[in-house]
Design a protein around this motif. Sequence first.
Motif, short mmCIF file in Angstrom:
data_model
loop_
_atom_site.label_atom_id
_atom_site.label_comp_id
_atom_site.label_asym_id
_atom_site.label_seq_id
_atom_site.Cartn_x
_atom_site.Cartn_y
_atom_site.Cartn_z
N GLU A 77 -4.55 6.56 -2.14
CA GLU A 77 -3.98 5.38 -1.49
C GLU A 77 -4.05 4.26 -2.52
O GLU A 77 -5.14 3.89 -2.96
CB GLU A 77 -4.78 5.02 -0.25
N PHE A 89 -8.73 9.01 4.86
CA PHE A 89 -9.02 8.88 3.43
C PHE A 89 -10.46 8.45 3.20
O PHE A 89 -11.04 7.72 4.00
CB PHE A 89 -8.09 7.84 2.80
N ASN A 117 -7.46 2.49 -3.61
CA ASN A 117 -8.22 2.18 -2.39
C ASN A 117 -8.98 3.38 -1.83
O ASN A 117 -10.07 3.23 -1.31
CB ASN A 117 -7.29 1.67 -1.29
N ASN A 145 -5.54 6.65 9.96
CA ASN A 145 -6.05 5.53 9.16
C ASN A 145 -7.46 5.77 8.63
O ASN A 145 -7.91 5.05 7.75
CB ASN A 145 -6.04 4.24 9.98
N LYS A 159 -12.83 6.11 1.39
CA LYS A 159 -12.66 4.78 0.78
C LYS A 159 -13.39 4.69 -0.56
O LYS A 159 -14.54 5.11 -0.68
CB LYS A 159 -13.20 3.69 1.70
N GLU A 198 -2.78 0.42 -4.22
CA GLU A 198 -2.26 -0.92 -3.95
C GLU A 198 -1.38 -1.29 -5.14
O GLU A 198 -1.83 -1.20 -6.29
CB GLU A 198 -3.43 -1.88 -3.83
N TYR A 208 -4.52 13.24 -2.86
CA TYR A 208 -3.76 12.08 -2.37
C TYR A 208 -4.53 10.81 -2.69
O TYR A 208 -5.74 10.74 -2.44
CB TYR A 208 -3.58 12.16 -0.85
N ILE A 217 0.86 -1.19 0.00
CA ILE A 217 0.00 0.00 0.00
C ILE A 217 0.89 1.24 0.00
O ILE A 217 1.76 1.37 0.87
CB ILE A 217 -0.92 0.03 1.25
N LYS A 264 1.01 5.73 -0.74
CA LYS A 264 0.24 6.97 -0.90
C LYS A 264 0.94 7.83 -1.95
O LYS A 264 2.17 7.97 -1.92
CB LYS A 264 0.20 7.76 0.43
N LYS A 265 0.19 8.40 -2.87
CA LYS A 265 0.77 9.26 -3.91
C LYS A 265 0.06 10.60 -3.92
O LYS A 265 -1.15 10.66 -3.70
CB LYS A 265 0.60 8.60 -5.28
#
Lengths: 154, 126
Positions: free
Chosen positions: B120, B83, B34, B80, B85, B122, B118, B4, B6-7
């Motif tokens: 998230e 973000f 994600n 956590n 989902k 995979e 941002y 996982i 983050k970008k």
Amino acid sequence: MKTQIVTAVVDILQAGEYKHFEVRIPDNVKTIDGVETSVRFHSDYIATLNDSNTTNDNQTMIIGDVRLSGGKSNNWFYAETVSEYVALMPKNVFRLQALNCSLPFIFHKRRDGNLCNVTPIGTRIKGYFKDTIGTTLQQDIHYSITICIHLSTQ
Amino acid sequence: MKQIIKKRYDLQIGEAGSVKREQFELDKNVSKVNAILLTSDKEDQLYNRGSQKIEINGQEIFPEKYESKLLMSGLNVSPNDRFYKLENIAVGNRIMKVEYTDNNEARSNFSAYRVSVYLELETETN
């Protein structure tokens, strides 16, 4: 199953205004997962408000009430009192509020799934928005409410 | 092996009331998107003025007029849970299109700002 969001924008111009609206949804919608609302002010009057108009803690005011119908379970499947920050927020105050942990939007896992789980009865969601802030401040305030409906489609 | 990451993808907003369209290509080893989060170097501008449309692989994730404040998160939220989902998003051509609109708002005077998206992601690694 896919998720989709549809939006409706309601413009409010007068104090105490009561506005009905209708949102079209696709015919393959299985459930309505959740609803979000958001306010955008167009009237400059709102920028003249200061702390005396709001509580010192969070500077929020009740904007109005929104209700939606078109679900199987209840006549009105969604009802919410919309609140929003109203005072003009200088950058540093906004940052301070963020650091004081008082930003209004909190996300959880499957937040919209927890809000409502309603099967629609047609392809139209009807609802209304009733202004409160204009009545409270005795002013005609121009603002728009965006209603975002989260859907699960087949 | 799944990982996982983050970008961050940035948009610069230089003009009041403007519409900024940007297209970003995700890395080749990305297998799933994600979650998503929006932030800015001037949060009050993003909070009060922003709305956007976001597409991934041609699939509309957020429609036009979806306000940016609904994708922001505060420091009171556990890292956590910050973000938003996303579910069942096919990565496909790995292209994310963002159409950001700056709207005039009574509470916020315009000055140039940056919007950061941002993701998230995979990724699959051997």
